[in-house]
Design a protein around this motif. Structure first.
Motif, PDB file in Angstrom:
ATOM      1  N   VAL A  60      -1.160  58.619   9.299  1.00 28.50           N
ATOM      2  CA  VAL A  60      -2.497  58.657   9.942  1.00 28.50           C
ATOM      3  C   VAL A  60      -3.310  59.705   8.753  1.00 28.50           C
ATOM      4  O   VAL A  60      -2.667  60.539   8.138  1.00 28.50           O
ATOM      5  CB  VAL A  60      -3.049  59.296  11.236  1.00 28.50           C
ATOM      6  CG1 VAL A  60      -2.084  58.072  12.317  1.00 28.50           C
ATOM      7  CG2 VAL A  60      -2.444  60.708  11.344  1.00 28.50           C
ATOM      8  N   ASP A 106      -8.661  58.902  11.170  1.00 30.03           N
ATOM      9  CA  ASP A 106      -8.244  57.999  12.300  1.00 30.03           C
ATOM     10  C   ASP A 106      -7.903  58.822  13.381  1.00 30.03           C
ATOM     11  O   ASP A 106      -7.788  58.054  14.477  1.00 30.03           O
ATOM     12  CB  ASP A 106      -6.716  57.731  11.762  1.00 30.03           C
ATOM     13  CG  ASP A 106      -6.643  56.818  10.367  1.00 30.03           C
ATOM     14  OD1 ASP A 106      -7.634  55.971  10.331  1.00 30.03           O
ATOM     15  OD2 ASP A 106      -5.764  56.892   9.767  1.00 30.03           O
ATOM     16  N   MET A 129       0.809  49.386  18.433  1.00 29.01           N
ATOM     17  CA  MET A 129      -0.480  49.479  18.375  1.00 29.01           C
ATOM     18  C   MET A 129      -0.720  49.848  16.961  1.00 29.01           C
ATOM     19  O   MET A 129      -0.001  50.525  16.226  1.00 29.01           O
ATOM     20  CB  MET A 129      -1.313  50.627  19.264  1.00 29.01           C
ATOM     21  CG  MET A 129      -1.941  50.201  20.416  1.00 29.01           C
ATOM     22  SD  MET A 129      -2.931  48.870  20.073  1.00 29.01           S
ATOM     23  CE  MET A 129      -2.942  47.818  21.514  1.00 29.01           C
ATOM     24  N   ILE A 130      -1.865  49.346  16.305  1.00 35.45           N
ATOM     25  CA  ILE A 130      -2.157  49.357  14.942  1.00 35.45           C
ATOM     26  C   ILE A 130      -3.283  50.204  14.623  1.00 35.45           C
ATOM     27  O   ILE A 130      -4.363  49.895  15.311  1.00 35.45           O
ATOM     28  CB  ILE A 130      -1.877  48.232  14.152  1.00 35.45           C
ATOM     29  CG1 ILE A 130      -2.262  48.543  12.516  1.00 35.45           C
ATOM     30  CG2 ILE A 130      -3.086  47.216  14.581  1.00 35.45           C
ATOM     31  CD1 ILE A 130      -1.901  47.078  11.727  1.00 35.45           C
ATOM     32  N   LEU A 131      -3.365  50.902  13.857  1.00 32.18           N
ATOM     33  CA  LEU A 131      -4.702  51.851  13.374  1.00 32.18           C
ATOM     34  C   LEU A 131      -5.582  51.065  12.759  1.00 32.18           C
ATOM     35  O   LEU A 131      -5.247  49.952  12.199  1.00 32.18           O
ATOM     36  CB  LEU A 131      -4.447  53.085  12.332  1.00 32.18           C
ATOM     37  CG  LEU A 131      -3.581  54.291  12.570  1.00 32.18           C
ATOM     38  CD1 LEU A 131      -3.355  55.055  11.482  1.00 32.18           C
ATOM     39  CD2 LEU A 131      -4.387  55.108  13.580  1.00 32.18           C
ATOM     40  N   VAL A 132      -7.017  51.095  13.252  1.00 33.80           N
ATOM     41  CA  VAL A 132      -8.009  50.320  12.766  1.00 33.80           C
ATOM     42  C   VAL A 132      -7.889  50.304  11.124  1.00 33.80           C
ATOM     43  O   VAL A 132      -8.078  49.288  10.443  1.00 33.80           O
ATOM     44  CB  VAL A 132      -9.243  50.979  13.259  1.00 33.80           C
ATOM     45  CG1 VAL A 132     -10.534  50.092  12.544  1.00 33.80           C
ATOM     46  CG2 VAL A 132      -9.260  50.760  14.553  1.00 33.80           C
ATOM     47  N   ARG A 133      -7.712  51.656  10.581  1.00 39.17           N
ATOM     48  CA  ARG A 133      -7.692  51.625   9.133  1.00 39.17           C
ATOM     49  C   ARG A 133      -6.490  50.784   8.607  1.00 39.17           C
ATOM     50  O   ARG A 133      -6.860  49.938   7.568  1.00 39.17           O
ATOM     51  CB  ARG A 133      -7.495  52.957   8.827  1.00 39.17           C
ATOM     52  CG  ARG A 133      -7.950  53.419   6.935  1.00 39.17           C
ATOM     53  CD  ARG A 133      -8.062  54.773   6.911  1.00 39.17           C
ATOM     54  NE  ARG A 133      -6.829  55.233   7.654  1.00 39.17           N
ATOM     55  CZ  ARG A 133      -5.692  55.660   6.907  1.00 39.17           C
ATOM     56  NH1 ARG A 133      -5.490  55.191   5.803  1.00 39.17           N
ATOM     57  NH2 ARG A 133      -4.762  56.405   7.572  1.00 39.17           N
ATOM     58  N   GLU A 160       3.357  56.221  12.689  1.00 42.86           N
ATOM     59  CA  GLU A 160       2.314  55.839  12.007  1.00 42.86           C
ATOM     60  C   GLU A 160       1.976  56.772  11.026  1.00 42.86           C
ATOM     61  O   GLU A 160       2.277  58.267  11.520  1.00 42.86           O
ATOM     62  CB  GLU A 160       0.908  55.578  13.062  1.00 42.86           C
ATOM     63  CG  GLU A 160       0.965  54.515  14.025  1.00 42.86           C
ATOM     64  CD  GLU A 160       0.965  52.979  13.340  1.00 42.86           C
ATOM     65  OE1 GLU A 160       0.323  53.127  12.222  1.00 42.86           O
ATOM     66  OE2 GLU A 160       1.244  52.346  13.970  1.00 42.86           O
ATOM     67  N   ASP A 209       3.635  52.499   5.373  1.00 40.57           N
ATOM     68  CA  ASP A 209       4.390  52.461   6.330  1.00 40.57           C
ATOM     69  C   ASP A 209       4.757  51.297   7.290  1.00 40.57           C
ATOM     70  O   ASP A 209       5.588  51.375   8.166  1.00 40.57           O
ATOM     71  CB  ASP A 209       4.228  53.743   7.172  1.00 40.57           C
ATOM     72  CG  ASP A 209       2.783  53.844   7.950  1.00 40.57           C
ATOM     73  OD1 ASP A 209       1.932  53.635   6.946  1.00 40.57           O
ATOM     74  OD2 ASP A 209       2.749  54.092   9.246  1.00 40.57           O
ATOM     75  N   THR A 258      -5.888  42.586  23.810  1.00 39.97           N
ATOM     76  CA  THR A 258      -5.352  43.726  24.135  1.00 39.97           C
ATOM     77  C   THR A 258      -5.800  43.537  25.650  1.00 39.97           C
ATOM     78  O   THR A 258      -6.624  42.888  26.072  1.00 39.97           O
ATOM     79  CB  THR A 258      -5.720  44.975  23.695  1.00 39.97           C
ATOM     80  OG1 THR A 258      -7.183  45.057  23.610  1.00 39.97           O
ATOM     81  CG2 THR A 258      -5.111  44.843  22.274  1.00 39.97           C
ATOM     82  N   ALA A 295      -5.663  58.435  18.420  1.00 38.81           N
ATOM     83  CA  ALA A 295      -5.776  57.774  17.460  1.00 38.81           C
ATOM     84  C   ALA A 295      -6.864  56.629  17.564  1.00 38.81           C
ATOM     85  O   ALA A 295      -6.680  56.053  18.751  1.00 38.81           O
ATOM     86  CB  ALA A 295      -4.362  57.249  16.945  1.00 38.81           C
ATOM     87  N   ARG A 296      -7.355  56.081  16.627  1.00 36.08           N
ATOM     88  CA  ARG A 296      -8.303  54.903  16.714  1.00 36.08           C
ATOM     89  C   ARG A 296      -7.484  53.720  16.393  1.00 36.08           C
ATOM     90  O   ARG A 296      -7.177  53.417  15.175  1.00 36.08           O
ATOM     91  CB  ARG A 296      -9.391  55.072  15.597  1.00 36.08           C
ATOM     92  CG  ARG A 296     -10.346  56.137  15.911  1.00 36.08           C
ATOM     93  CD  ARG A 296     -11.266  56.176  14.700  1.00 36.08           C
ATOM     94  NE  ARG A 296     -11.735  57.312  14.293  1.00 36.08           N
ATOM     95  CZ  ARG A 296     -13.081  57.810  14.543  1.00 36.08           C
ATOM     96  NH1 ARG A 296     -13.755  57.274  15.257  1.00 36.08           N
ATOM     97  NH2 ARG A 296     -13.423  59.123  14.374  1.00 36.08           N
ATOM     98  N   THR A 297      -7.125  52.925  17.215  1.00 32.60           N
ATOM     99  CA  THR A 297      -6.364  51.767  17.223  1.00 32.60           C
ATOM    100  C   THR A 297      -7.303  50.261  17.285  1.00 32.60           C
ATOM    101  O   THR A 297      -8.303  50.579  18.261  1.00 32.60           O
ATOM    102  CB  THR A 297      -5.095  51.795  18.072  1.00 32.60           C
ATOM    103  OG1 THR A 297      -5.346  51.423  19.327  1.00 32.60           O
ATOM    104  CG2 THR A 297      -4.301  52.968  17.716  1.00 32.60           C
ATOM    105  N   ILE A 298      -6.770  49.426  17.111  1.00 32.98           N
ATOM    106  CA  ILE A 298      -7.264  48.070  17.302  1.00 32.98           C
ATOM    107  C   ILE A 298      -7.608  48.083  19.096  1.00 32.98           C
ATOM    108  O   ILE A 298      -8.550  47.360  19.319  1.00 32.98           O
ATOM    109  CB  ILE A 298      -6.490  46.887  16.762  1.00 32.98           C
ATOM    110  CG1 ILE A 298      -6.459  47.097  15.464  1.00 32.98           C
ATOM    111  CG2 ILE A 298      -6.825  45.540  17.471  1.00 32.98           C
ATOM    112  CD1 ILE A 298      -7.726  46.782  14.869  1.00 32.98           C
ATOM    113  N   GLY A 299      -6.780  48.606  19.792  1.00 34.61           N
ATOM    114  CA  GLY A 299      -6.803  48.620  21.134  1.00 34.61           C
ATOM    115  C   GLY A 299      -7.589  49.447  21.810  1.00 34.61           C
ATOM    116  O   GLY A 299      -7.686  49.740  22.919  1.00 34.61           O
TER     117      GLY A 299
END
Lengths: 491, 321
Positions: free
Chosen positions: A254, A258, B1-5, A252, B101, B247, A268-272
């Motif tokens: 970042v 983040d 997993m994906i960053l919120v941003r 990733e 990325d 999730t 890291a702030r992720t969707i999950g």
């Protein structure tokens, strides 16, 4: 059809392609042959293919003028630089040696017993007065003592063709993405040029970097540590490279916002939700890493990051405080470090440097400053440098006075006539000055990446190779051992 | 997993991609319709188009007149229009750049290509003789991006957010077009134009022949399960992406619930059965629900803790967004 070499006039210094008697150095034999069959129209066509390729891929860098950033496509010259296998293995040995010694010095200084300082190898005042000397780095061990996992060492070639180190970059050396993209563009534009050679590949950089960063992860991370690349953001002039690094490693990309530190662990702030991070390849300077510990006005970093580094839950690459070892004054002591830590003679010398705080050395140069380069120790980015042969009498008189008044703030170096290499100028080839920045990775072991970034001045006689000031680049070939590289003794 | 941003950037990239393509296609169709109209009828046509795109107020604030070339300039490239094709393509590229990325290189390459073409575009100078070339260039660019997106991007969370953004934007635009057509001041319902704008004319004809029937057209564009731009198709896709994003700790999310509820109300006829009575009210109701769903993606997925992440590049056209 006029030959592209018809107007070629040798420049001052070492010419990479032609020996003094005008014969072609063996490692360039076939390339010169190929280029002799081309005319300016062919080259224009190939140049257009490359420019279009870079534009479509968005391979750009930002030039700042009048406070406005202008996005330019990356300039690459078509005539490649070739390094013979034997020449490269010598460089490889020298670079590995130098970076090993520098890492030993950093580990000794920040984590060890400061032996080099106590033994007088590097003066203590010089170390503690460096603006990059980082007290927060004390007592933070780095796996394998690899404080500098990614180094870029700037090399130049003197008139005799011998290589010398001009500068060490141990903090955030950039340019590797252009090494890989230059090769990709060359392969598309000039596929048959590669037919006659076995060139060492460069697209394995992502895999090598990832393996290096995995090897320095904190022990609790296990076999598959989570790595991220930390960028200041899309407006940074090297954003393309940051995205390239993340993409080529498959990790990733970042920004500081983040990441969050909780209980001395970085997440890291992720969707999950929050996801723990083990290794951060940061492309921001020490002073911006953690607004709590360093600059409070920085919004690029992560509050609490220093605490996590201290707790050993995360490895930050490169480590904190490396700037002390690539300082202009400390540079002069690297050959001594090599002898001290490794008991070896340096394979690649420094550019001859005189330390103005050493009486004997000072007296030996004060009378001939007009032949030398005078550099202030504390400044960076080329500020305050006086190039003797180009300076006015007043400038030289001022430099003389400055040195006498405050000798500790100055070093003086011999002028290096950079080597030059055939480059496209309009409809023909002309020599242009260049340097070379190879990249050296250190984790469990130290590895030199084949080749590096060749930067080239785009104007005749110019010694300025920075892309921000109109410089360009060249694809850099390291020939593989098994080919008849012919150029083994060509230099 | 994906960053919120990154998730948020890809979501908006999907929305802008759809918006750029739709704006250009609608404009192309409207220009062809306007050719056969009297000048004041044409003016009504243009104003309808602007209303459907939620850009009427922005247009009136600009210096343009309601004639073909002015509307085209405004919608394609006017710098003061945040919803122009050029602004949308710029926003698409900026958002992909943020998540660079995660984006396949081919997708990035095609986006750069379209961006270059669109930024070179001089609408005022070339429109009169080259409007067709302009529309084809934009359509081909957007469709190439969609194609590459479909063929080269891993079906991961990043892809899910791109598709989610695209399908929600598509629903909003289809509903906008329908709503405006029912409240047309000329009192004429031009089903052919609407269906052509939604790339659904052929499919409609196969089912209903050449009948210009407002309710049948609306039902078709709301409910047809096999028409890619129908609201039902969009919601079904959005729902599937949201389900994929579940999730361990997150069970069915609020957006997924909203998408599922609206989709089933369409699927089992509850909404279309009421359409004949007061089409504008029913369309407004569906439109509000789709907008609430889009809003909940922002509040529930991108800002679950209410953190303010500042994205200056997310300037949305229109007042109600």
């Amino acid at each position: 059809m006029p030959s592209l070499f018809a107007e070629y006039e040798m420049a001052r210094g070492y010419d990479e392609v032609f020996a003094a008697d005008g014969t072609v150095r063996p490692r360039y034999d076939r390339i010169v042959e190929r280029f002799s069959q081309l005319d300016a129209t062919d080259l224009r066509r190939v140049e257009a293919i490359i420019a279009d390729e870079f534009r479509r891929l968005g391979i750009t860098f930002t030039v700042y003028s009048d406070n406005e950033g202008i996005e330019r496509t990356w300039p690459m010259d078509l005539f490649p630089r070739v390094i013979a296998a034997s020449e490269w293995s010598e460089l490889e040995r020298g670079l590995e040696q130098r970076v090993t010694a520098l890492n030993r010095f950093l580990a000794d200084l920040y984590v060890g017993e400061r032996a080099a300082v106590l033994d007088g190898i590097v003066p203590e005042w010089l170390v503690t007065s460096s603006s990059c000397f980082e007290r927060n780095a004390f007592g933070i061990p780095v796996p394998y003592g690899a404080h500098c996992m990614i180094a870029g060492i700037d090399l130049v070639r003197g008139s005799d063709g011998g290589y010398a180190v001009l500068e060490d970059n141990l903090r955030n050396p950039s340019g590797i993405s252009y090494v890989v993209e230059n090769r990709a563009a060359m392969a598309k534009a000039f596929p048959n040029l590669f037919d006659d050679h076995t060139v060492q590949p460069v697209d394995q950089y992502g895999a090598m970097l990832r393996a290096t960063l995995e090897s320095v992860a904190p022990a609790p991370a296990g076999d598959t540590p989570t790595i991220v690349v930390l960028t200041p953001g899309v407006y940074n002039s090297a954003y393309f490279e940051h995205a390239f690094l993340a993409r080529s490693m498959g990790v990733e990309l970042v920004e500081g916002r983040d990441l969050v530190v909780d209980g001395q662990v970085v997440y890291a702030r992720t969707i999950g939700g929050l996801s723990p991070i083990d290794v951060i390849y940061r492309r921001i300077d020490d002073q911006f890493l953690d607004p709590v510990a360093f600059r409070h006005d920085s919004s690029l970093g992560v509050p609490g990051l220093l605490g996590a580094i201290r707790a050993g839950t995360v490895t930050v690459c490169n480590a904190l405080g490396n700037g002390v070892a690539d300082d202009k004054a400390v540079y002069a002591y690297v050959p001594e470090m090599i002898r001290y830590y490794l008991g070896e003679e340096p394979v690649i010398p420094n550019v001859t440097t005189y330390l103005m705080w050493e009486d004997e050395q000072r007296e030996s140069v004060l009378g001939r400053l007009d032949e030398l380069v005078i550099k202030p120790v504390a400044e960076s980015g080329g500020y305050g440098i006086v190039i003797g042969p180009h300076a006015t009498d007043e400038e030289l008189a001022l430099a003389h006075r400055n040195i006498v008044d405050d000798p500790r703030n100055w070093i003086v170096q011999e002028v290096v006539d950079l080597s030059s290499l055939a480059s496209l100028a309009g409809d023909h080839l002309e020599p242009r000055h260049l340097d070379l920045r190879p990249f050296v990775l250190t984790g469990e072991r130290t590895q030199v990446f084949p080749g590096g970034l060749t930067r080239v001045a785009m104007r005749k006689g110019s010694l300025v190779v920075n892309s921000s000031q109109g410089g360009g680049s060249k694809d850099t070939w390291v020939l593989a051992e098994q080919t008849a590289d012919g150029g083994a003794n060509a230099s | 997993m994906i960053l919120v941003r990154h998730a948020e950037s890809l979501y908006w990239a999907g929305r802008y991609l759809e918006r750029a393509e739709c704006t250009s296609r609608w404009l192309d169709v409207a220009s062809r319709t306007a050719m056969h109209l009297l000048p004041d009828e044409a003016a009504t046509e243009w104003s309808e188009l602007l209303r459907a795109l939620d850009l009427k107020a922005d247009f009136e604030a600009s210096q343009h007149r309601a004639v073909r070339r002015d509307v085209a300039t405004f919608l394609l490239s006017a710098p003061e229009n945040p919803g122009s094709v050029r602004s949308s393509v710029e926003a698409l590229r900026e958002n992909l750049r943020v998540a660079r990325d995660r984006v396949p290189v081919e997708l990035w390459e095609e986006t750069n290509h379209l961006h270059l073409e669109v930024s070179r575009l001089d609408v005022e100078a070339t429109y009169d003789r080259g409007s067709h070339e302009i529309y084809s260039m934009i359509r081909e660019g957007c469709q190439t991006i969609s194609g590459v997106l479909g063929e080269s991007m891993t079906r991961d969370e990043g892809h899910a957010f791109l598709v989610l953004g695209r399908t929600l934007e598509r629903s909003v635009l289809t509903l906008g077009l329908l709503k405006v057509s029912f409240s047309n001041p000329r009192g004429v319902f031009d089903g052919e134009r609407i269906l052509r704008s939604s790339s659904a004319l052929q499919a409609y004809r196969r089912l209903h022949g050449h009948r210009n029937d407002p309710v049948a057209t609306a039902v078709f564009l709301l409910d047809a399960p096999d028409v890619p731009r129908s609201v039902f198709s969009c919601l079904r896709q959005a729902e599937a992406r949201l389900a994929m994003l579940r999730t361990g700790t997150l069970s069915v999310s609020v957006p997924e619930q909203l998408a599922g509820r609206l989709r089933s109300r369409l699927e089992y006829g509850e909404i279309v059965s009421r359409l004949g009575d007061d089409p504008v009210a029913v369309l407004t109701e569906v439109d509000d629900e789709v907008r609430a769903l889009a809003e909940s993606v922002t509040t529930e997925v991108f800002r679950p803790l209410g953190e303010a992440i500042i994205h200056t590049q997310f300037v949305r056209p229109g007042r109600n967004r």
